[in-house]
Design a protein around this motif. Structure first.
Motif, PDB file in Angstrom:
ATOM      1  N   TRP A 196       0.824  -1.209   0.000  1.00 57.69           N
ATOM      2  CA  TRP A 196       0.000   0.000   0.000  1.00 57.69           C
ATOM      3  C   TRP A 196       0.858   1.259   0.000  1.00 57.69           C
ATOM      4  CZ3 TRP A 196      -4.804   0.516  -1.308  1.00 57.69           C
ATOM      5  CH2 TRP A 196      -5.655  -0.577  -1.215  1.00 57.69           C
ATOM      6  N   PHE A 198      -2.704  -6.496  -6.760  1.00 60.92           N
ATOM      7  CA  PHE A 198      -4.054  -6.637  -6.225  1.00 60.92           C
ATOM      8  C   PHE A 198      -4.934  -7.438  -7.169  1.00 60.92           C
ATOM      9  CE2 PHE A 198      -2.647  -2.523  -4.337  1.00 60.92           C
ATOM     10  CZ  PHE A 198      -2.652  -2.933  -3.008  1.00 60.92           C
ATOM     11  N   ASP A 211     -10.029  -4.698  -7.249  1.00 60.68           N
ATOM     12  CA  ASP A 211      -9.367  -3.664  -6.452  1.00 60.68           C
ATOM     13  C   ASP A 211      -8.491  -2.761  -7.334  1.00 60.68           C
ATOM     14  OD1 ASP A 211     -10.545  -4.717  -4.204  1.00 60.68           O
ATOM     15  OD2 ASP A 211      -8.800  -5.961  -3.670  1.00 60.68           O
TER      16      ASP A 211
END
Length: 153
Positions: free
Chosen positions: A3, A49, A53
């Motif tokens: 992230w 991902f 997403d």
């Protein structure tokens, strides 16, 4: 960590695109680098991902970048860089005032083909159509054009 990398890429891209739009419009280099970072972030999202997403990341990124673009145009930032006045003045506008075609004068310097001449009480820079004119020669104004005095002997 995934992230952090994704958000960093997209945030750097957004900041660079916003900088291009708001602060340095027209340079394009900053905007292109911002788009490269944004594209890299989107590519990274598709690598790390699930497709759903990743598409969500694409939509959010596009909305944020488009919002920065719209804000840049609506904020009036372009008015800061736009020329609002035109320059209407010209140099030597009254330089030929009082001179007429056919007026007699005298060469003060050798005119080859540009030199100094006296008409009345004033000294002017003149150009000769006839080539070399010696100092002291009687001359007359042949043409007045584009702030230039063309003389002949």
């Amino acid at each position: 960590m995934t992230w952090f990398v994704l958000i960093s890429l997209l945030l750097i891209g957004l900041i660079l695109v916003a900088t291009e739009i708001l602060f340095v419009p027209g340079t394009t280099l900053v905007g292109i680098v911002g788009l490269v970072f944004t594209a890299g972030g989107i590519y990274y999202a598709f690598l790390k991902f699930e497709p759903g997403d990743a598409w969500l990341v694409v939509v959010v990124t596009l909305v944020l970048n488009f919002s920065a673009l719209v804000y840049g145009f609506k904020s009036g930032v372009w008015n800061k860089f736009a020329l609002k006045e035109a320059i209407t003045s010209r140099s030597f506008d009254d330089r030929l005032a009082g001179l007429e075609v056919g007026m007699d004068g005298k060469a003060l310097s050798d005119i080859k083909p540009i030199g100094k001449a006296e008409f009345g009480e004033r000294i002017y820079e003149v150009k000769s159509d006839a080539g070399l004119v010696r100092a002291g020669t009687k001359i007359y104004i042949h043409k007045l054009e584009n702030n230039k005095i063309i003389i002949k002997t």
